[in-house]
Design a protein around this motif. Structure first.
Motif, PDB file in Angstrom:
ATOM      1  N   GLY A   4       0.812  -1.206   0.000  1.00 57.15           N
ATOM      2  CA  GLY A   4       0.000   0.000   0.000  1.00 57.15           C
ATOM      3  C   GLY A   4       0.848   1.258   0.000  1.00 57.15           C
TER       4      GLY A   4
ATOM      5  N   GLN B 248       0.860   3.955  -2.973  1.00 56.01           N
ATOM      6  CA  GLN B 248       0.527   5.350  -2.696  1.00 56.01           C
ATOM      7  C   GLN B 248       1.657   6.294  -3.098  1.00 56.01           C
ATOM      8  OE1 GLN B 248      -2.347   6.974  -1.598  1.00 56.01           O
ATOM      9  NE2 GLN B 248      -3.167   4.982  -2.217  1.00 56.01           N
TER      10      GLN B 248
ATOM     11  N   THR C 252      -3.888  -6.764  -7.897  1.00 52.90           N
ATOM     12  CA  THR C 252      -2.792  -5.914  -7.432  1.00 52.90           C
ATOM     13  C   THR C 252      -1.712  -5.776  -8.491  1.00 52.90           C
ATOM     14  OG1 THR C 252      -3.237  -6.638  -5.148  1.00 52.90           O
ATOM     15  CG2 THR C 252      -1.130  -5.576  -5.572  1.00 52.90           C
TER      16      THR C 252
ATOM     17  N   TYR D 203      -6.227  -3.267  -1.111  1.00 54.14           N
ATOM     18  CA  TYR D 203      -6.984  -2.324  -0.289  1.00 54.14           C
ATOM     19  C   TYR D 203      -8.204  -2.933   0.385  1.00 54.14           C
ATOM     20  CZ  TYR D 203      -3.987   1.296  -2.194  1.00 54.14           C
ATOM     21  OH  TYR D 203      -2.879   2.051  -2.537  1.00 54.14           O
TER      22      TYR D 203
ATOM     23  N   ARG E 114      -3.565   1.814   5.967  1.00 58.00           N
ATOM     24  CA  ARG E 114      -3.763   3.036   5.187  1.00 58.00           C
ATOM     25  C   ARG E 114      -2.984   4.193   5.800  1.00 58.00           C
ATOM     26  NH1 ARG E 114      -6.019   3.625   0.001  1.00 58.00           N
ATOM     27  NH2 ARG E 114      -5.998   5.847  -0.367  1.00 58.00           N
TER      28      ARG E 114
ATOM     29  N   ALA F  45       0.496   3.738   4.766  1.00 62.37           N
ATOM     30  CA  ALA F  45       0.662   4.091   3.353  1.00 62.37           C
ATOM     31  C   ALA F  45       0.638   5.599   3.133  1.00 62.37           C
ATOM     32  CB  ALA F  45      -0.436   3.417   2.519  1.00 62.37           C
TER      33      ALA F  45
END
Length: 416
Positions: A221, A225, A290, A333, A352, A355
């Motif tokens: 992640g 990002q 992914t 995610y 998250r 990330a």
């Protein structure tokens, strides 16, 4: 490729087969006009506003600097826009943004039937690229026509509307929702009988920190990002510096890749759930999604600096690269709902939040690279994004899982 579609009688396949049979028995349950899809669209609007408010900072900052340039001294006039972008992305990376994403995944623990989770989550998450595109498209126009303060007034008002919709229409679970139909409530309850526990779970922090599947989500992640934030912060700057287009045209061209990402985000969830109905292994589907959302976009981005003579080809590659990114919404995610449905909100908030550190580091590092070597700066920025994205992908392909982990299973005490 044969290994990607190999079917094995695993527990996860058996679980999804039961989910699919439940879905077939209840075909009369509404879909797009249902309460669960209504919640998905509300979260879509919330994510749209959340991301639009972040991006609008980048756009209005440039306008604010230009409007006050006459009051600045000579050194301030030469302040690079890239460094301003880095400062803005630091501002938009407050920890509350990680909690906002984790909070919405807490809903899907109770509202998302396993056979529909991919499409529900991607409908919700696809609001982010739409928010980016609309903010890029209208931010400059609003600032020029009405003044930069109105950009904050308009997008801030949307945030107030989101709060009202959330407080009035969103409930923790189907049982507490006053307007959900009995048929839909029974459908959700039946499809999640094996996954939802009504007892308050104890969070196994030590086990989570030792879990490689969890860290594979975090690192992949983060790397993804990094790539996305590079696109968001530097797509307008790249188009302006390479092709010398005006501000209004730049806004339309910069918004195009994120409009493509919005469309792919919605369709990607449909494709993922379709593959699951064909008895593909869940872990295969998650990793395939992914891969599609990380490797091809990074490769296309690396090729951009070598195609500066072809305007149309460069814009097409940039659009494809950004458009493929949302496939990860059906991969890493939502992977927390697979490995630990009882703790998905914590895992998604933590991963998250981890990330989101890329939103601070990426613009800062990339801005430094561009100021050091303008001639080869773009090549180095895109190559770095490719390397980081590939490293996170490899780690996830090795250690990523899609079955419920032992530390996430409900413990039942028995007396002899």
């Amino acid at each position: 490729m044969a290994s990607l579609v190999e079917l094995k009688p695993t527990a996860e396949n058996s679980k999804f087969s039961q989910d699919i049979q439940t879905e077939k028995k209840l075909r009369k349950v509404p879909t797009l006009c249902s309460t669960r899809y209504g919640i998905a669209f509300i979260i879509h609007f919330c994510n749209f506003t959340l991301k639009a408010q972040s991006v609008i900072l980048n756009i209005t900052m440039v306008t604010m600097v230009n409007s006050n340039r006459s009051q600045m001294n000579g050194s301030a006039k030469r302040l690079p826009v890239d460094l301003l972008d880095g400062l803005n992305d630091t501002v938009k990376s407050f920890p509350m943004r990680g909690s906002a994403f984790g909070g919405q995944f807490a809903l899907w623990e109770k509202w998302g039937p396993p056979c529909e989770r991919s499409r529900l989550c991607t409908i919700a998450l696809s609001g982010m690229p739409l928010g980016i595109s609309i903010a890029i498209l209208l931010g400059g126009v609003i600032s020029q026509a009405l003044g930069w303060p109105f950009a904050f007034y308009i997008f801030g008002s949307l945030g107030c509307v989101c709060c009202i919709l959330w407080f009035v229409l969103v409930y923790d679970d189907p049982a507490s929702h006053p307007w959900i139909s009995v048929t839909e409530k029974e459908y959700i309850r039946s499809s999640m009988t094996q996954q939802v526990s009504f007892s308050k779970p104890c969070l196994p922090v030590k086990a989570i920190l030792r879990s490689l599947p969890f860290w594979s989500m975090c690192l992949c992640g983060f790397s993804h990002q990094w790539f996305v934030n590079t696109l968001v912060a530097y797509t307008p700057t790249y188009i302006s510096s390479v092709f010398n287009v005006n501000i209004r045209e730049n806004g339309f061209l910069s918004a195009l890749p994120f409009l493509a990402a919005w469309v792919v985000g919605v369709l990607g969830g449909q494709l993922t759930d379709f593959l699951l109905t064909k008895n593909f292994r869940l872990v295969t589907v998650r990793k395939l999604a992914t891969v599609l959302g990380t490797f091809p976009p990074s490769a296309f981005l690396v090729g951009l600096p070598y195609l500066t003579s072809s305007y149309i080809t460069s814009i097409a590659l940039l659009t494809i690269a950004c458009g493929l990114c949302p496939f990860c919404q059906s991969g890493i995610y939502i992977n927390a709902l697979d490995i630990a449905p009882r703790h998905a909100s914590f895992l998604m908030g933590a991963s998250r939040g981890f990330a989101q550190a890329a939103a601070i580091l990426s613009p800062t590092v990339c801005g430094f690279i561009l100021t050091q070597d303008l001639e080869y700066g773009w090549k180095n920025v895109f190559l770095l994004a490719f390397a980081i994205n590939l490293a996170g992908l490899i780690f996830y392909l090795i250690f990523g899982k899609a079955d419920v982990q032992d530390w996430a299973k409900e413990r039942k005490l028995t007396r002899l």
